[in-house]
Design an enzyme around this catalytic site. Structure first.
Site, mmCIF file in Angstrom:
data_model
loop_
_atom_site.group_PDB
_atom_site.id
_atom_site.type_symbol
_atom_site.label_atom_id
_atom_site.label_comp_id
_atom_site.label_asym_id
_atom_site.label_seq_id
_atom_site.Cartn_x
_atom_site.Cartn_y
_atom_site.Cartn_z
ATOM 1 N N GLY A 1 47.675 46.444 43.595
ATOM 2 C CA GLY A 1 46.937 45.314 44.156
ATOM 3 C C GLY A 1 47.845 44.108 44.302
ATOM 4 O O GLY A 1 49.068 44.237 44.349
ATOM 5 N N VAL B 1 53.141 52.871 41.076
ATOM 6 C CA VAL B 1 52.243 54.016 40.932
ATOM 7 C C VAL B 1 50.821 53.477 40.887
ATOM 8 O O VAL B 1 50.508 52.541 40.156
ATOM 9 C CB VAL B 1 52.611 54.888 39.712
ATOM 10 C CG1 VAL B 1 52.872 54.058 38.484
ATOM 11 C CG2 VAL B 1 51.529 55.914 39.422
ATOM 12 N N SER C 1 43.098 48.730 46.809
ATOM 13 C CA SER C 1 42.974 48.042 45.524
ATOM 14 C C SER C 1 41.891 46.969 45.595
ATOM 15 O O SER C 1 41.562 46.470 46.667
ATOM 16 C CB SER C 1 44.305 47.386 45.153
ATOM 17 O OG SER C 1 45.338 48.342 45.193
ATOM 18 N N THR D 1 41.746 43.894 44.945
ATOM 19 C CA THR D 1 42.066 42.595 45.558
ATOM 20 C C THR D 1 41.372 42.467 46.908
ATOM 21 O O THR D 1 40.968 41.384 47.324
ATOM 22 C CB THR D 1 43.587 42.471 45.771
ATOM 23 O OG1 THR D 1 44.251 42.703 44.544
ATOM 24 C CG2 THR D 1 43.957 41.107 46.309
ATOM 25 N N ALA E 1 38.113 40.400 47.249
ATOM 26 C CA ALA E 1 38.022 38.961 46.990
ATOM 27 C C ALA E 1 37.692 38.251 48.295
ATOM 28 O O ALA E 1 38.236 38.571 49.337
ATOM 29 C CB ALA E 1 39.329 38.453 46.414
ATOM 30 N N GLU E 2 36.787 37.293 48.207
ATOM 31 C CA GLU E 2 36.300 36.700 49.447
ATOM 32 C C GLU E 2 36.711 35.236 49.625
ATOM 33 O O GLU E 2 37.374 34.866 50.581
ATOM 34 C CB GLU E 2 34.770 36.825 49.503
ATOM 35 C CG GLU E 2 34.293 38.272 49.503
ATOM 36 C CD GLU E 2 32.771 38.405 49.449
ATOM 37 O OE1 GLU E 2 32.067 37.468 49.862
ATOM 38 O OE2 GLU E 2 32.290 39.459 48.991
ATOM 39 N N GLN F 1 33.048 37.289 32.827
ATOM 40 C CA GLN F 1 32.427 36.353 33.764
ATOM 41 C C GLN F 1 31.329 36.998 34.604
ATOM 42 O O GLN F 1 31.542 38.045 35.215
ATOM 43 C CB GLN F 1 33.482 35.781 34.710
ATOM 44 C CG GLN F 1 32.895 34.796 35.719
ATOM 45 C CD GLN F 1 33.964 33.995 36.425
ATOM 46 O OE1 GLN F 1 34.647 34.503 37.314
ATOM 47 N NE2 GLN F 1 34.147 32.757 36.012
ATOM 48 N N HIS G 1 29.223 36.366 37.890
ATOM 49 C CA HIS G 1 29.194 35.561 39.109
ATOM 50 C C HIS G 1 27.736 35.305 39.435
ATOM 51 O O HIS G 1 26.924 36.228 39.411
ATOM 52 C CB HIS G 1 29.887 36.318 40.247
ATOM 53 C CG HIS G 1 30.201 35.458 41.430
ATOM 54 N ND1 HIS G 1 29.230 34.932 42.236
ATOM 55 C CD2 HIS G 1 31.389 35.037 41.935
ATOM 56 C CE1 HIS G 1 29.803 34.219 43.190
ATOM 57 N NE2 HIS G 1 31.109 34.254 43.037
ATOM 58 N N LEU H 1 29.225 41.083 46.113
ATOM 59 C CA LEU H 1 29.464 39.663 45.904
ATOM 60 C C LEU H 1 29.137 38.843 47.148
ATOM 61 O O LEU H 1 29.574 39.175 48.257
ATOM 62 C CB LEU H 1 30.938 39.461 45.537
ATOM 63 C CG LEU H 1 31.445 38.024 45.480
ATOM 64 C CD1 LEU H 1 30.883 37.325 44.266
ATOM 65 C CD2 LEU H 1 32.953 38.000 45.450
ATOM 66 N N TYR I 1 34.252 39.345 36.537
ATOM 67 C CA TYR I 1 35.667 39.162 36.223
ATOM 68 C C TYR I 1 35.872 39.182 34.718
ATOM 69 O O TYR I 1 35.041 38.715 33.945
ATOM 70 C CB TYR I 1 36.144 37.815 36.772
ATOM 71 C CG TYR I 1 37.621 37.562 36.590
ATOM 72 C CD1 TYR I 1 38.541 38.039 37.520
ATOM 73 C CD2 TYR I 1 38.096 36.856 35.485
ATOM 74 C CE1 TYR I 1 39.891 37.825 37.348
ATOM 75 C CE2 TYR I 1 39.449 36.629 35.311
ATOM 76 C CZ TYR I 1 40.350 37.119 36.255
ATOM 77 O OH TYR I 1 41.689 36.909 36.089
ATOM 78 N N ARG J 1 36.839 31.484 33.974
ATOM 79 C CA ARG J 1 37.763 31.286 35.079
ATOM 80 C C ARG J 1 37.085 30.500 36.188
ATOM 81 O O ARG J 1 35.913 30.723 36.483
ATOM 82 C CB ARG J 1 38.226 32.634 35.634
ATOM 83 C CG ARG J 1 39.144 32.512 36.829
ATOM 84 C CD ARG J 1 39.610 33.853 37.321
ATOM 85 N NE ARG J 1 38.560 34.663 37.927
ATOM 86 C CZ ARG J 1 38.156 34.552 39.196
ATOM 87 N NH1 ARG J 1 38.697 33.652 39.988
ATOM 88 N NH2 ARG J 1 37.198 35.338 39.660
#
Lengths: 134, 248, 113, 584
Positions: free
Chosen positions: D18, D40, D48, D50, D53-54, D235, D237, D247, D359, D393
């Site tokens: 990621g 790997v 991945s 990542t 994420a928006e 976390q 959301h 999300l 998270y 976070r």
């Protein structure tokens, strides 16, 4: 970056010769491509016409006579249908294949499509006038 | 609405089958369930050995592409209820070798992707970054749609040319080349053209257009390929007609 | 810039596609239906004058050649993909060769009439 | 998979493809092109998490913003549990990393003049969140992945699952992995290993996380003897779609969206988060931090002011007043997701939402350069806990965290690898042990009435009941007890799929081992923290207690295989603990 090459054992499916009959879009595509046969045929037909006209009144009349035979009429009718398919699809694809910009703005696809039909009408009218009226 | 739906899932277990075979399952039919939910239900409740890829279940990771009733689809974004009363036919993506059940081998794409150089190429060699390259919203918009590719491989599964001629670089890779060509920060279009002008580049494409219709992210690979053909033709004519000094 | 022949073939193919889409339908309607079936009746002399003109002959040749390339190129890929004939070189030779023969025939017809 | 393990050797090995893993790979390829690097990953890198994420990535950029303010927001957001030296380094380096990504082609959204645009985000006092519409993670990941393709020296093992770290006398020498497509077991030795496997949302039943987020890297480090840190901080959301848990980005609220209870009332004003304004106010109301918003939801449920849905209580996110144009340019994916998964259009309809596990603040304990508790072991991204996130976070800090600490870990690992000793003979025995273990797992019959999926489901519900938004000592104890029973079942479970090729059931069984280790660490750390701070809210200890708990908890596996919790001081430099205030 490169992945270490390890060939994975797998099952390779075969594509049948008639892959294109199972799905409408594939079928239309193959029909569109087959229009090429009739484009070639009409080029030959056009040349025969020119040769007949140049060969004098009698050869021209013979040509017209043969052209009214049912077989040729059917072939030409089918051919015309394919040709129309070619024209319609070709026009439809042009805006997708070309990005025209006028004054920094992208010309919308519908405008390009319309312009092509206008061109078709103008050219057709001109040729009709050339052959029939002038 | 019925409370269940039949799913016909193509299975291939290399240690058990000599070729893929369809297997019938029955899963609950719920409005909010996708084809992927159906498969997960089968795996959790009926047959743990069923294998398929999935991850984000929100249509962005690109791993759950399969052929559903013959059409390449992201199964996490395809609802079972749209196929009621069924059955729903789920097969591995077409045109790729099948590794197991619904999992196909996409190594070929992974090897082709770097060939079209999908990264920013510059002639200046910036070592110290002191600010952004300026790019207006219009310049961004010029390539934005091509940057949406999630590499889900639906376009390869829809492309008969790729199926029949595996040398063809293929829709997603070419669309990504176009994405960088259209990026105002990039100077690498000549290098990419040199790759795509080869016969396994853009020329195999006969503009079936299915890659564009099946793309879940509205990328237009078919358009990108045609534009590459035009670009290649224009550049070739220029190279042929103009003396060296005037080119570019 | 690498020199490759395919871009030129494709350019001609595309030009031929435009010609076939724009010019051919009206010609076919006239020559295959309207004239033989007598819907319109221009005199033979008029038509003869038309085909005798150098303008017409050059124009026809300029239209015909790309259309032939168009047809050959398209048919070639139809044979590869649709019929899955794998003898690629043979198919290409047959298609483009056929187009070349017809183009020469066209040249002969148009220069001798 | 019976022919025994094959072997490969590299200088640096990155586990995970990621944002953090790829950033580390590129950092090494750029700074030490002489080193042999390999990535790997259990999925193709562009799959991945990542990618999901928006909203965006924070980095000080605007003229009216300052490094100091981003540091303060992050520290107070962390409820003073973040390490201030790490936060300073992070805030200082984030803008350069984001610019670097811009140079690598990330299609950041722009202002009219062509400069980078920034948006507001929860808990941030200034507009400093860079964004690529609402697909920021997707664009960042693909820019990183495609850029990584440029470096042909970097090898990749795609779709390979790492099952064990090879450790001898406190030093890591590589990993054992299963190549999924073939089932081949492969020992990959390396002089330094960077863990970048992302989070562990799958410990919970209802999460925004992808199926792959099973805490693999954390569990690998934990089992190898390295400590995890801050594991009690999970976390939630505040805005996930019911049923799917997909999300709905915080950017919806940053662009001006409102949270409404069943009476259409902006209920956040009742929870010390400020007073409602028409335009969004920074660090106020809907732009408060995630922990506080998720907690407010629970109180609304208790007051009976939420709406019932088949998937439990919900509130509504209202974007209707933003208009179609803004939604289409700045939040196109939100509209797409709502239309697809809820069959509603946010332009005209209210979006049903509820808090959802999102998270992991905790992770592998590392220093500021990603060094984990064993020589040669590094971690970065959500897998790691540096810690900059502390007890909570802030939205848009995680993407730059992957970049900043991915690059740092990569560079440090490269330095380390250049000087590291060659792998000792002892690790060969570990490789055969692991091979035997995996073969045994495949050969073992699973009890007829049990299976991986069933145990995983029970584990997830246990976690939700024991360690949800609000916890108590008894709830955590009860969860820990249930885990004892679950652990026995995990030990007995086998797989029915015996084929070597793409054995997803085997992968799920191995992931389940990771989930149970991580879940247990969360419960034990939570029990030890008898206070409420950030995302860790104990109803039996409702106040923050700086006297006793201004410390990190590390959790390490003791000799009996049980988690043992220790304390570690928080690094406080210039910002003494204060009250966390929002909306005033």
């Amino acid at each position: 970056m490169s992945a270490p090459v390890t060939r994975v054992p797998s099952y390779q499916r075969r594509i049948g010769v008639f892959w294109w009959v199972h799905k409408r879009s594939y079928f239309l595509f193959v029909m569109r491509e087959l229009s090429s046969i009739f484009v070639a045929w009409f080029v030959v037909y056009l040349l025969m016409f020119v040769a007949a006209v140049a060969g004098g009144q009698q050869r021209y009349d013979e040509f017209l006579d043969r052209a009214t035979s049912p077989l040729l009429l059917v072939v030409n009718a089918v051919g015309l249908a394919f040709l129309v398919l070619h024209t319609v699809t070709w026009f439809a694809l042009t805006p997708k294949a070309m990005v025209l910009r006028l004054g920094g703005r992208r010309v919308p696809g519908t405008a390009m499509l319309a312009a092509q039909y206008v061109a078709l009408a103008v050219v057709s009218a001109f040729i009709y006038w050339l052959v029939v009226k002038a | 609405m019925d409370d269940s739906i039949a799913m016909q899932v193509t299975r291939y277990r290399p240690d058990k089958n000599s070729q893929p075979v369809p297997v019938d399952y029955e899963v609950p039919l719920r409005t909010e369930w996708t084809v992927l939910d159906g498969l997960n239900h089968i795996k959790a409740e009926q047959d743990e050995t069923l294998s398929f890829r999935w991850s984000c279940r929100m249509g962005i990771c690109g791993s759950c592409g399969m052929n559903v009733n013959g059409e390449p689809r992201l199964t996490c974004a395809t609802f079972l209820s749209d196929y009621a009363p069924g059955p729903v036919r789920v097969e591995p993506l077409a045109n790729f070798p099948v590794v197991k059940d619904l999992i196909v081998d996409i190594t070929d794409f992974m090897e082709k992707l770097p060939r079209v150089k999908p990264w920013i190429i510059r002639d200046d060699d910036v070592t110290e970054i002191d600010g952004e390259y300026i790019q207006t919203p219009e310049e961004l918009e010029a390539y934005q749609q091509f940057s949406m590719c999630i590499n889900c491989m639906l376009c390869y599964a829809a492309c008969p040319v790729y199926g029949l001629d595996p040398d063809f670089v293929g829709p997603a890779a070419i669309a990504l080349a176009e994405r960088y060509d259209l990026d105002s920060r990039d100077r690498g279009s000549r290098e990419r053209l040199d790759v795509l002008i080869e016969k396994e580049g853009v020329w195999g494409c006969t503009f079936v257009g299915e890659c564009t219709s099946v793309c879940p992210k509205h990328v237009d690979p078919a358009g990108a390929i045609q534009r590459y053909k035009l670009k290649a033709a224009q550049e070739s004519v220029k190279a042929f007609l103009l003396p060296k000094a005037l080119r570019r | 810039m690498k020199f490759r022949v395919l871009p030129f073939v494709w350019l001609t193919f595309s030009g031929g596609g435009v010609v076939a889409a724009v010019f051919l339908p009206v010609l076919v309607v006239l020559l295959a239906f309207a004239l033989p079936l007598g819907w319109v009746d221009p005199s033979h002399a008029h038509l003869e004058g038309l085909v005798q003109s150098w303008f017409t002959r050059i124009a026809l040749f300029a239209l015909i050649v790309p259309m032939l390339v168009h047809a050959a190129h398209r048919f070639r890929y139809t044979v590869y993909d649709g019929l899955q004939v794998k003898h690629k070189v043979l198919v290409a030779l047959a298609c483009y060769g056929g187009a070349m023969v017809l183009a020469m025939a066209a040249f002969l017809v148009l220069t001798t009439v | 998979m019976s022919e025994g393990a094959t072997t490969a050797a590299h200088d640096v090995l990155l586990v995970g493809g990621g944002a953090a893993g790829l950033r580390a790979a590129i950092a090494i390829a750029e700074t030490r092109p002489d080193l042999d690097v390999a990535v790997v990953s259990k999925v193709y890198p562009m799959r991945s998490h990542t990618v999901s994420a928006e909203g965006g990535a924070a980095g000080v950029m605007a003229d009216d913003d300052s490094i100091e303010e981003h540091i303060y927001d992050t520290i107070s957001g962390s409820d003073w549990l973040g390490d201030q030296d790490a936060i300073e380094a992070f805030v200082n380096e984030a803008p350069r990393e984001l610019l670097q990504l811009e140079h690598w082609g990330c299609p950041w959204s722009r202002q009219d003049d062509g400069r980078i645009a920034v948006r507001a985000f929860g808990g941030m006092k200034k507009m400093r969140t860079w964004f690529a519409a609402d697909k920021t993670g997707f664009h960042m990941l693909h820019a990183l992945f495609q850029t990584s393709l440029k470096y042909r020296a970097v090898k990749r093992y795609d779709e390979s699952f790492v099952t064990r770290l090879l450790v001898d006398e406190g030093r890591v020498y590589g990993v054992v992995s299963v190549e999924l497509a073939t089932g081949r077991i492969r020992a990959i030795t390396a002089k330094a290993v960077v863990l970048a496997t992302g989070g562990c949302g799958k410990v919970f039943p209802f999460t925004t996380n992808a199926n792959i987020n099973t805490g693999d890297g954390m569990a690998l480090a934990y089992r190898a003897g390295a400590p995890l840190k801050d594991m009690e901080f999970v976390q939630y959301h505040p805005t996930g779609l019911p049923f799917t848990g997909i999300l709905i980005t915080e950017a919806t609220r940053a662009e001006g969206g409102w949270l409404l209870n069943k009476d259409g009332y902006r209920y956040l004003q009742d929870y010390d988060l400020g007073t409602p304004t028409d335009k969004p106010t920074l660090r106020s109301m809907e732009l408060g931090p995630r922990d506080r918003l998720s907690q407010a939801f629970v109180h609304e449920v208790e007051k009976g002011r939420t709406t019932d849905s088949p998937w439990g209580p919900i509130v509504h996110l209202d974007l209707r007043h933003l208009g179609a144009k803004l939604i289409d340019t700045k939040l196109p994916m939100v509209r797409e997701l709502c239309l697809q998964y809820e069959r509603i259009d946010p332009v005209t309809d209210l979006i049903p939402v509820r808090p959802v596990v999102h998270y992991m603040m905790g992770g592998v304990h590392t220093d500021i350069d990603g060094r984990a508790g064993l020589d040669g072991l590094y971690a970065a991204g959500e897998t790691a806990c540096v810690s900059i996130n502390g007890a909570n976070r802030l939205g848009s800090n995680s993407l730059p965290e992957c970049l900043v600490f991915g690059a740092r870990a990569g560079r440090a690992a490269a330095e380390d690898a250049a000087a590291a000793p060659a792998p000792p003979a002892a690790i060969a025995a570990q490789v055969s042990d692991e091979t035997r273990r995996l073969e045994h797992l495949l050969a073992r019959d699973t009890p007829l009435d049990d299976g991986v999926a069933r145990i995983r489901e029970e584990l997830q519900t246990t976690m939700e009941d024991a360690a949800g938004i609000y916890r108590t000592g008894p709830s955590l104890e009860k969860g820990a007890d249930t885990f004892q029973a679950l652990r026995e079942r995990v030990g007995a479970v086998g797989v029915r799929d015996t084929s070597p090729s793409f054995n997803t059931e085997l992968v799920a069984a191995l992931e389940l081992e990771n989930l149970i280790d991580i879940g247990e660490c969360i419960l034990r750390s939570g029990l030890a923290r008898e206070e409420s701070r950030g995302a860790h809210q104990r109803t039996d200890f409702p106040k923050r207690d700086d006297e006793r708990f201004l410390v990190h908890h590390t959790v390490r596996r003791d000799h009996d295989g049980n988690p043992s919790v220790d304390r570690l001081p928080v690094t406080i430099t210039r910002w003494p603990p204060g009250e966390r205030t929002y909306g005033r």
